[in-house]
Design an enzyme around this catalytic site. Structure first.
Site, PDB file in Angstrom:
ATOM      1  N   ASN B 388       0.819  -1.199   0.000  1.00  0.00           N
ATOM      2  CA  ASN B 388       0.000   0.000   0.000  1.00  0.00           C
ATOM      3  C   ASN B 388       0.864   1.264   0.000  1.00  0.00           C
ATOM      4  OD1 ASN B 388      -1.806   2.076   0.496  1.00  0.00           O
ATOM      5  ND2 ASN B 388      -2.939   1.005   2.074  1.00  0.00           N
ATOM      6  N   ASP B 389       1.499   1.543   1.106  1.00  0.00           N
ATOM      7  CA  ASP B 389       2.257   2.795   1.207  1.00  0.00           C
ATOM      8  C   ASP B 389       3.405   2.869   0.194  1.00  0.00           C
ATOM      9  OD1 ASP B 389       0.650   3.538   3.341  1.00  0.00           O
ATOM     10  OD2 ASP B 389       1.940   2.535   4.792  1.00  0.00           O
TER      11      ASP B 389
END
Lengths: 113, 462
Positions: B388-389
């Site tokens: 995600n990040d």
């Protein structure tokens, strides 16, 4: 010993007897140069193997076991024996566990057929 | 044997350790390197047995044997997903061993009357660094094993409290060295134990890769300090190697997160996350495109190049074997498949590479972020699994994002992006991700493993 006597004693030990290096100075030389060796060797490690790198550094820092072995059977007191024994045991977990898990990981890395 | 002979054999061990680390420059040479390091350790332990201070072997063999059994069992049983915890646990053992050796060496030398100021300074440092390493690693272990909340624990005046403790430790150290006061050594060790805890609790889950690397470094410095107390060059060499290794890894991790080392140490990052508000609410309002497995299958089967970006979510779902099956089906259809790994993917440096290797993904299709980023513009499909990040384009464009400035994997440049996600939850750092609402991106909801299995099966029939 008073503080000033202590400092005088320290400076004598740190500077050795004039003819030969003190153990501290020898250690410092080895230490600084080893940091440089480490710096260059570690930057060459491929990022893909950073986890095995940590596992193997775990294993080799278990070399502190040597320190424990030097006191466990030194016959300088019961408490020293206990401290040495547990130190040796803990470091031994590191040595054997660290090397085995590194071995297990490295065996997984295979090239495309 | 004279001291020179011991030093000679310890030097051989030190060289073998160095060669062992050097072997890790390539997977092919790494196995041989590990064997060399093992040999070095064997020589070190064997040599030590001849030391005049070793006056019996029973306890030594017993301690080594118990440690060997425990270590080998752990090494054989441990799940690769749990490697960060294991490494943290091992760091804690080195730290505690350093404390025990420091106190034991002091008592042993006092019994024989071989105490001097230099030795006491070294003992002080060994006990202090060892103690901080021990409890710090225990806390890191607890956070990684999820026995403790991974969110940072911050309280008012935290840094002042830490600084005060450090000063008290220093004062006690001076008292110990100046007056040969054993009680001072014990008290400063206890305070160092507390300091280890308070140093690590404010550091949040997202920064764990740095913490693990940093403690790796500390465990090295602890070994080096012990080496000084014992005038043992091998411990000094090894400590320096391990210490610099951990320091370099910490630096790489910090750079990959665009965080300064100081800001990681001070902690508190991601403190606002999970406070009840929903960071993904905005994304949901904007509307994300949801794709079915069949859409992704169609696009991937007709692609010429697919790059898979795995994150820790893949490991949590144990999806790596399903991912590997999917890779093989794609390859059999003539699709080029590669993996892109962000330096901080997973919870420790190189974690993803090990998890993929475990699933028999060949290491030569797994590439680092910097190697592969230029390839996304010519990639048909980027498939993000549980990351995600590290693919968040806000890190490049949105100045207000906490991730701003962090290098990312340029998955968003691919023609199409599919994101396997369990839910609309934010990443580990608790930050919004604009990739999810991008025009070329669609989400496939569901468990990563189930999704990958479905993808592999459908691709097989496609």
């Amino acid at each position: 010993m008073t503080l000033s006597a202590q400092i005088m004693a320290m400076s004598t030990i740190a500077s050795g007897d004039g003819a030969s290096l003190s153990p501290f100075m020898t250690g410092l030389i080895v230490f600084i140069l080893s940091c440089f060796v480490g710096y260059h060797v570690i930057w060459n490690v491929t990022p893909a193997l950073h986890t095995p790198l940590m596992a193997v550094t775990n294993a080799i820092s278990g070399v502190i076991v040597v320190g424990a072995l030097l006191i466990v059977a030194s016959e300088t007191g019961q408490d020293v024996t206990y401290l040495g024994f547990f130190g040796a045991l803990l470091a031994s977990i590191n040595v054997f566990g660290g090397f085995m898990v590194t071995r297990r990981m490295l065996a997984m890395f295979k090239k495309q057929k | 044997m004279s001291a020179d002979v011991f030093a000679f054999f310890y030097l051989i061990s030190g060289v073998l350790f160095t060669l062992g680390l050097k072997g890790l420059s390539h997977p092919e040479s790494a196995r041989r390197g590990n064997t060399m390091a093992m040999l070095g350790m064997g020589i070190a332990i064997f040599t030590t047995l001849f030391d005049p201070n070793v006056k019996g072997f029973f306890l030594i063999i017993l301690a080594l044997a118990i440690g060997a059994v425990i270590g080998i069992i752990i090494a054989k049983k441990i799940d690769m997903k749990a490697m960060p915890q294991l490494v943290a646990a091992f760091h804690s053992l080195v730290g505690l061993a350093a404390v025990l050796v420091a106190i034991g060496t002091y008592l042993s030398h006092r019994a024989t009357g071989n105490i001097n100021g230099v030795l006491m300074i070294e003992l002080f440092l060994g006990a202090f660094i060892g103690a901080v390493t021990f409890t710090g690693s225990v806390i890191a272990f607890g956070k990684l094993q999820e026995l403790l909340d991974s969110a940072p624990v911050v309280f008012k005046g935290q840094h002042m409290v830490n600084a005060a403790m450090a000063i008290i430790i220093l004062i006690l150290g001076v008292i110990f060295v100046a007056t040969d006061n054993f009680t001072a050594l014990i008290i400063l060790t206890v305070i160092s134990f507390v300091l280890g805890v308070t140093l690590i609790i404010p550091i949040g889950g997202a920064d764990m890769p740095v913490v693990v690397s940093m403690l790796n470094s500390y465990s090295g410095w602890a070994a080096a300090a012990t080496g000084f107390t014992l005038n043992n060059i091998l411990l000094i060499i090894t400590g320096a190697l391990v210490g610099s290794s951990g320091a370099i890894l910490s630096y790489i991790m910090c750079k990959a997160m665009n965080r300064s080392f100081i800001s990681v140490i001070l902690g508190g990052f991601g403190a606002e996350a999970g406070a009840g508000d929903d960071p993904m609410a905005a994304a949901r309002q904007k509307g994300v495109k949801e794709a079915a497995v069949d859409d992704a299958v169609f696009m991937m089967a007709n692609a010429s190049k697919v790059i898979i970006i795995p994150g820790y979510g893949m490991a949590v779902a144990q999806a790596q074997h399903a991912v590997k099956d999917m890779m093989e089906v794609l390859q059999s259809k003539g699709v080029e498949v590669k993996f892109a790994i962000h330096p901080v993917a997973g919870r420790m440096p190189g974690h993803m590479n090990v998890l993929l290797a475990e699933a028999d993904v060949p290491y030569d299709v797994v590439q680092e972020m910097e190697e592969i980023n230029s390839e996304f513009s010519t990639t048909d499909v980027a498939l993000i699994i549980g990351a995600n990040d590290v693919v968040n384009p806000d890190a490049k464009t949105l100045k207000s994002s906490p991730l701003y400035g962090m290098p990312i994997i340029d998955a968003y440049k691919a023609r199409l992006v599919f994101i396997c996600k369990r839910s609309m939850k934010a990443g580990y750092a608790g930050v919004d991700n604009s990739l999810f609402t991008a025009d070329n991106a669609s989400l496939i909801f569901g468990d990563a493993k189930t999704t990958c299995e479905k993808l592999a099966a459908a691709l097989h029939d496609a």
